[in-house]
Design a protein around this motif. Structure first.
Motif, PDB file in Angstrom:
ATOM      1  N   ALA A  35       0.712  -5.302   7.680  1.00 45.78           N
ATOM      2  CA  ALA A  35       2.021  -5.340   8.330  1.00 45.78           C
ATOM      3  C   ALA A  35       2.826  -4.108   7.971  1.00 45.78           C
ATOM      4  O   ALA A  35       2.646  -3.525   6.904  1.00 45.78           O
ATOM      5  CB  ALA A  35       2.777  -6.595   7.930  1.00 45.78           C
ATOM      6  N   PHE A  58       4.445  -0.715   3.810  1.00 47.29           N
ATOM      7  CA  PHE A  58       3.168  -1.104   4.413  1.00 47.29           C
ATOM      8  C   PHE A  58       2.499  -2.108   3.478  1.00 47.29           C
ATOM      9  O   PHE A  58       2.114  -1.759   2.366  1.00 47.29           O
ATOM     10  CB  PHE A  58       2.267   0.121   4.598  1.00 47.29           C
ATOM     11  N   TRP A  59       2.359  -3.350   3.936  1.00 44.47           N
ATOM     12  CA  TRP A  59       1.769  -4.415   3.135  1.00 44.47           C
ATOM     13  C   TRP A  59       0.445  -4.879   3.729  1.00 44.47           C
ATOM     14  O   TRP A  59       0.195  -4.721   4.921  1.00 44.47           O
ATOM     15  CB  TRP A  59       2.732  -5.606   3.051  1.00 44.47           C
ATOM     16  N   ALA A  60      -0.382  -5.444   2.874  1.00 42.26           N
ATOM     17  CA  ALA A  60      -1.611  -6.112   3.331  1.00 42.26           C
ATOM     18  C   ALA A  60      -1.663  -7.470   2.659  1.00 42.26           C
ATOM     19  O   ALA A  60      -1.030  -7.677   1.609  1.00 42.26           O
ATOM     20  CB  ALA A  60      -2.837  -5.289   2.978  1.00 42.26           C
ATOM     21  N   HIS A  79       0.819  -1.216   0.000  1.00 41.32           N
ATOM     22  CA  HIS A  79       0.000   0.000   0.000  1.00 41.32           C
ATOM     23  C   HIS A  79       0.851   1.263   0.000  1.00 41.32           C
ATOM     24  O   HIS A  79       0.399   2.337  -0.357  1.00 41.32           O
ATOM     25  CB  HIS A  79      -0.936   0.022   1.211  1.00 41.32           C
TER      26      HIS A  79
END
Lengths: 270, 270
Positions: B110, B91-93, B83
């Protein structure tokens, strides 16, 4: 006249479909911090968007907000999406995106649930501390601090602190009844833990904040617009990040919310 | 021969693009719980997917996993998306979706960051407790408990507990060096707090779990595959949800991770 906090949370529906709503808003000026709005207000904005999107009757149980980059002045889109709707729970996600930005500024995930009568308990008690009337105001030199009053009541002096465990009384400067969005906002008011370690101010930025909501409607009604106490401590700092854990108590000693955050910081080894 | 935990986390790249990777996997059998895999393993799976997708050199700082519905036996897709990629943070999803399901079973967000030398500190100390060798095993009657050994060491007896504050030693039954995914997994091992309140077993389900990672590479190396201690307590239970807060210590007393979760439960008022 509406309250400055509700003004800051003003959202207009721009587009709506099943399980997906896009709101339009304008970056609030009254609650500005260093770069963009105060973190608590940004998190409350995302909470507000998801609460309006979620099924009526479900209550906000948990919200995690990630602060990815600053919000600029001007219009923004707040998009919400339902990832799962069960019989008594809903899982929503949201982000805030500005037209000229390469990525969203913030994102959040939230869980909503039906509140039922269950066995109930609270662990621990609100710490003993002088009442807010006997404590001195702490006013960070930022616009948002005109709207949220802070009175440290335990381990107040960061320059002579022997521990980062402290407590403060907080409330909106202009009276406003407490509710779940207000709790999400106030969760970000504790003085940064690293100040108690370096005995001064230093550069930092919250990157992720989670708030668990516990207050019943009766607790919120009883809390009214009075001061709440927030006690906070850190876990461990190192390698550029530290965590903060906090508990929000009503003046009468009800545990209204628990919250934790991970903070990026810069202070070098001495 | 690979370790059962690493077997459970096996992922194959099915599709990859800039900032977006889809992996294929098969629901692990060895770590089954009541409905689908043990929560800690599911969270570790999402952590593993995002760690593989994130830029080399960035470390997992924080992960929030939401348990939305059960995972069925058979194949699943684990999709990850970036993201926001900053200079020193990402910033990951991620989510896990099965072909015949109407919504993902799990989702996670995360934060990854560059670790730098900064001022460092830890608050509090590992509680005094008998060593694991002097404690009795607690074996929940579920397949996953064959692979993760649990030895309660403080306030072990839920039937006679006077508080929910307790501590346990945990490790993989077959030796496996500690790392960030293992910490995410072990974060879900504490005995549910509500058992200490109702003095027995009762229906519940974790809905959201956040883990903050603190361990340095040196801390992990020192911890090896030895026991770690997890101390846990609740904040407040009521209206069908309670929170749990926990700290994970290495045997030598390093604070490796802090974690919290919100739990849905059913136990009625007596």
């Amino acid at each position: 006249m509406t309250h400055s906090f509700d003004d800051a949370l003003t959202l207009t529906v721009a587009e709506a479909a099943e399980g997906r709503v896009r709101y339009a808003g304008v970056t609030p000026q009254a609650y500005q911090n260093m770069i963009g709005p105060f973190g608590g207000v940004s998190a409350a904005l995302l909470a507000q968007g998801m609460m309006r999107s979620a099924r009526d009757g479900l209550k906000l149980v948990s919200i995690t907000t990630d602060f990815m980059t600053g919000m600029k002045d001007g219009p923004y889109s707040l998009s919400t999406i339902c990832h799962r709707a069960g019989r008594s729970t809903e899982f929503w996600a949201a982000n805030i995106q500005q037209a000229d930005a390469s990525s969203p500024a913030l994102r959040a995930t939230a869980v909503f649930g039906e509140r039922r009568e269950t066995v109930e308990w609270t662990e621990g008690e609100m710490p003993d501390a002088p009442p807010p009337e006997a404590c001195e105001a702490f006013v960070p030199p930022r616009p948002w601090a005109e709207h949220i009053a802070i009175r440290p009541c335990i381990n107040a002096d960061i320059f002579n602190a022997t521990s980062t465990r402290n407590a403060l009384w907080v409330k909106f400067t202009d009276a406003r009844p407490l509710d779940d969005v207000a709790l999400v906002c106030l969760a970000d008011t504790p003085t940064p833990r690293v100040f108690f370690i370096v005995h001064g101010f230093t550069v930092l930025s919250t990157i992720s904040m989670t708030v668990y909501l516990h207050a019943s409607d009766a607790d919120l009604a009883e809390a009214g617009s009075d001061w709440v106490m927030i006690e906070a401590n850190a876990g461990r700092g190192g390698g550029g990040f530290y965590d903060q854990h906090a508990r929000i108590w009503s003046r009468s000693g009800k545990l209204l919310a628990t919250t934790q955050q991970m903070v990026w910081y810069k202070a070098e080894k001495v």
